[in-house]
Design an enzyme around this catalytic site. Structure first.
Site: not given
Ligand code: GAL
Length: 463
Positions: A357, A168
């Protein structure tokens, strides 16, 4: 919608994600150098409750039990990141062999259990010593990063077949170098645009390096993506603000990678990035990744906001709109992931999309060895259903990773939001599989359908 894992097909990659800084702890053990998150957390009032990740989940000590847990949960793919300053304490130069040994143990144990390791090279924890020289705002970062990529590929590339260059970039440059709410806490348009351009160059250069060092690896990189809509659907100014926010939040990094350049037409301030561009940079920004990692949590509604500098747009928070939301104040809106997948699929040049994710934070309660997080079970089922819908419509999505294996250090929010499939008691380091972890495990074993009703009646009793 009733579905099973079979509906996604044989080759679909199911997994779970973590990141080094959020789980490892051992921040100054066995020769590790400090990262920008270690030093950021030392400052007062930067992180909720003044928490830090010095110990976090102590994955550094507990990695074998945690990987064994991934195995017991039937999860076949594990995405984690390498702490740059654990293997290169000063960012470049001398290698810390104890750090290399640690990741070798992690990788080897995954492979021994039949779990496929997926590595993110950079998940936000820049070595502190490199920040002292300007960090991402210094063009030298391309050399520093290449040194790190080379070190990782030479040490781990023989066994790790899936690599992601950056996690990201919009979030670590936006929150870290524009808003100052993430490490290293820098503010301002200039530092943001410099950091953004160098990160965009590194994502492509990292891809090129991995491909040239190892032909047998798949290389990708990850992007945050929130489906964006105007707050008032029929208001011209909100519509324009939404287009601008979308260009900034969703298009700034993927479009140059695909050879489309920066989206300057839709967000004028980005034009100033040209100040940091050297001849031929435009071509250097492009690289044909084997896969793109998509990370989605919510949708954002955007309103025109004349007082907000540069973008004249603002996010209207879910709590303000009175819609269901998670502990992060992120709206629960499963179609957002469907829209994200459709949008990516429309870009020419994307070969494969992996959801690297997706997940949610809820106020979990641990009672007598159980955590009944039914909201998370529902969140996951509803989002996976949207992924299936996209796949059935021909979208090239071929994987889904839950964020995250276990509760961990949630950046500026500290330990308050719990995102895990596994509950962590941060005092005792005890792990308790939540109902969501049980559900995911049964789903992956192919013994339950993704239906809340069926799961509540039968699934939760099956374990
Ligand atoms: C994403 C990040 C993760 C985690 C997730 C939840 O942006 O890559 O490390 O924190 O959000 O907030």
């Amino acid at each position: 919608m009733l579905f099973t894992k079979n509906d996604f097909g044989e080759g679909f990659k199911w997994g779970v994600s973590t990141a080094a800084h959020q789980v490892e702890g051992a921040h100054n053990i066995d020769g590790k150098g400090l990262s920008i998150w270690d030093t950021f957390a030392e400052k007062k009032n930067k992180i909720f409750n003044n928490d830090n990740a010095n110990t976090a989940c102590d994955f550094y000590t507990h990695y074998a039990d945690d990987i064994a847990l991934i195995y017991k949960l039937n999860i076949p793919n594990y995405r984690f990141s390498i702490s740059w300053s654990r293997i290169l304490p000063h960012g470049v130069g001398a290698i810390n062999h104890k750090g290399i040994d640690f990741y070798n143990r992690v990788i080897d144990f995954c492979l021994e259990l039949g779990i496929e390791p997926w590595i993110t090279l950079y998940h936000w924890d820049l070595p502190h010593d490199l920040q002292q020289k300007g960090g991402w705002t210094n063009r030298e970062v391309i050399h520093w990063f290449s040194y790190f990529v080379d070190c990782c590929l030479k040490n781990f590339g023989d066994r790790v077949k899936h690599w992601m260059v950056l996690n990201e970039p919009m979030v670590f440059t936006g929150a870290g170098y524009f808003l100052g709410v993430h490490a290293p806490g820098k503010k301002g348009l200039s530092s943001f645009l410099a950091a953004a351009h160098h990160a965009a160059l590194c994502q492509a250069e990292g891809g090129r390096m991995i491909r040239s060092l190892r032909h047998d690896c798949k290389v990708g990189t990850t992007f945050s993506y929130s489906h964006i809509e105007p707050y008032r659907a029929d208001n011209e100014k909100d519509i324009r603000a939404a287009v601008k926010a979308d260009a900034l939040l969703n298009r700034l990094f993927i479009e140059p990678l695909l050879g489309l350049g920066y989206p300057t037409k839709d967000v004028k301030i980005i034009e100033r990035i040209e100040r940091f561009m050297y001849p031929h940079d435009e071509q250097k920004l492009a690289f044909d990744m084997d896969f793109i990692g998509l990370q989605n949590y919510t949708r954002e509604l955007i309103a025109h906001a004349p007082l907000i500098p540069f973008v004249h747009a603002k996010i209207i928070k879910a709590s303000k709109r009175n819609v269901p939301h998670t502990l992060m104040d992120w709206e629960i809106h499963p179609p957002s992931i469907y829209h994200a997948l459709k949008r990516y699929n429309n870009y020419k040049g994307i070969k494969e999309i992996i959801v690297t994710e997706n997940g949610a934070a809820f106020p979990d309660v641990h009672e007598e060895g159980k955590v009944n997080d039914f909201e998370r079970v529902k969140y996951l089922q509803d989002h996976i259903a949207q992924v299936l819908k996209a796949k059935q419509e021909g979208v090239k999505v071929n994987g889904y990773f839950v964020w995250t294996l276990m509760d961990n250090f949630e950046w500026a929010e500290g330990y308050f939001p719990r995102f895990g499939l596994v509950y962590v008691d941060f005092t005792t380091q005890q792990r308790v599989v939540k109902n969501s972890g049980r559900w995911y495990s049964q789903f992956l074993k192919n013994t339950v359908t993704a239906s809340m009703e069926v799961w509540e009646k039968n699934g939760s009793k099956m374990i």
